[in-house]
Design an enzyme around this catalytic site. Sequence first.
Site, mmCIF file in Angstrom:
data_model
loop_
_atom_site.group_PDB
_atom_site.id
_atom_site.type_symbol
_atom_site.label_atom_id
_atom_site.label_comp_id
_atom_site.label_asym_id
_atom_site.label_seq_id
_atom_site.Cartn_x
_atom_site.Cartn_y
_atom_site.Cartn_z
ATOM 1 N N GLY A 136 2.736 4.259 -4.835
ATOM 2 C CA GLY A 136 3.021 5.143 -3.713
ATOM 3 C C GLY A 136 3.080 4.468 -2.366
ATOM 4 O O GLY A 136 3.421 5.102 -1.366
ATOM 5 N N ARG B 204 5.924 -11.865 -4.314
ATOM 6 C CA ARG B 204 5.759 -11.458 -5.709
ATOM 7 C C ARG B 204 6.391 -12.433 -6.693
ATOM 8 O O ARG B 204 5.885 -12.608 -7.805
ATOM 9 C CB ARG B 204 6.327 -10.048 -5.906
ATOM 10 C CG ARG B 204 5.448 -8.973 -5.284
ATOM 11 C CD ARG B 204 5.884 -7.578 -5.665
ATOM 12 N NE ARG B 204 4.946 -6.593 -5.132
ATOM 13 C CZ ARG B 204 5.005 -5.297 -5.398
ATOM 14 N NH1 ARG B 204 5.961 -4.817 -6.175
ATOM 15 N NH2 ARG B 204 4.115 -4.464 -4.893
#
Length: 490
Positions: A84, A317
């Site tokens: 979220g 990432r």
Amino acid sequence: MMALTRRFFLGTAPAAAAVGILGSTVATTAEAAIKWDETYNVVVIGAGGAGLTAAVSAKEAGAKKVVVLEKMMFAGGNTIRAGGGFNAAIKADYEKAGIKDSPKLHAEQTLAAGDGRGDPVLVNQLTEKAPESVQWLKDHGVKFQDHIYQIYGGLYKRARNPLGPRGGAYIKALLEVCKKEDIPIMFNTRVVEIIREGNLSGRVLGVKVEQKGKTMYIRATNAVVAAAGGFAASDRLTGISDPRMEKLGTTNHPGATGDVLTDLVDIGAGTRGLDYIQCIPGGVPGEKYPPNLFTHVDRFLFINLNGQRFIKEDARRDVLRDAMLDQPKAIAWTLVDADGFEQQKNSKGPENEAALKAGTLYYADTIEDLAKKTGLPAKELKEAVDTYNKAVDTKKDPFGRAETVLVNKIIKAPFYAGRVTMKRHHTMGGVIINKDAQVIDRHGNVIPGLYAAGEVTGGIHGTNRVGGNAMADIFTYGRIAGVNAAKNPA
């Protein structure tokens, strides 16, 4: 209907490895030859965050009849599984947090993190309009927690979470709006063809779907919006683009297999960046309830099977992915203290409670006892934690962790740890769109009557998606696609 062999044409050189990965047949036909079963102004493919946003936006922009087609039995797509975290440089929020930020800085960091492979026009529009998207969600019933933070892979403190069940909070609110606005959602309805006037030319007219074994033709008088997500759940497609990916498993829902992406390519859509596949930590094979302790970068450490840190936890990432894949057995432990575990409840509370019950999340009152429970070398683990705590004091981390995330020591018992490995999480590549979310063909021309938003598109995130930018992407370009589709009569 005339048959045309499917081929996968690619828009950029980095995606060339994916040529030929899609194969079967597709039929195209003139509008007059089709008996349409239903007609709408705007047809949206996909009931995830981007699709529901596009549908609501289209209805509010004047489209009288809007429908959402969803191949799964439920709405939400990957959005409902997401943590979220939503990146947006909102002045009131960053001033309250005592930091400097701006949409311009957000854009600069996004472009740099993607190695300059993102489209600057798309990225700048994304970061400029992300604050509007947060407000749009608030106007449609989403409530947010009253703080911002740096999410895993997020590179900067600008993420916020909704109150409620993480990504599910967005979906719940938008489903309520769809009900209020009389926007039907057809579940168990799989799009098998996007229908265009000519084989590779002309306007998009509608879609062919399969529903409970029956075929239907649904016409779109204004436009079709493709918002069906990426292909991170496909072993085959991800493995062809990056062979390391094929056996990693995925964090995605099972429907994220790229079906609509192939349909778009069939009618001439250009693509880019299909071999840019992002991973995040997930459960190791055999553990049904994986722990999640890594969302808040300022709270956790990565520890390998030798009891040692091996990477700065605030890295990109793709850097984190490659570092973990290079570790023994491609496995690492994530470690937090009591305060970190409490903070994690904001985004992953239910998952961690389930992991505690299942025995995949370990805890102890001392680092030495935690080492015994996890099987890690006690001396090395204690040294790793002590060295990190010293780095918080000195603001100098041996692995180069930024001062902004060298703020919380790991000192408060109990201490928690869980094993993770890398899982396929996000596919940065997809169809090419312009700033109006129109789909562009392989020759650089707009395909009339066709829009796209979300993970089915490429060109925004470049080689590496910044954590927290997916929510900004799906809601911002979902809004743009919906509004423009409503204003696009045949």
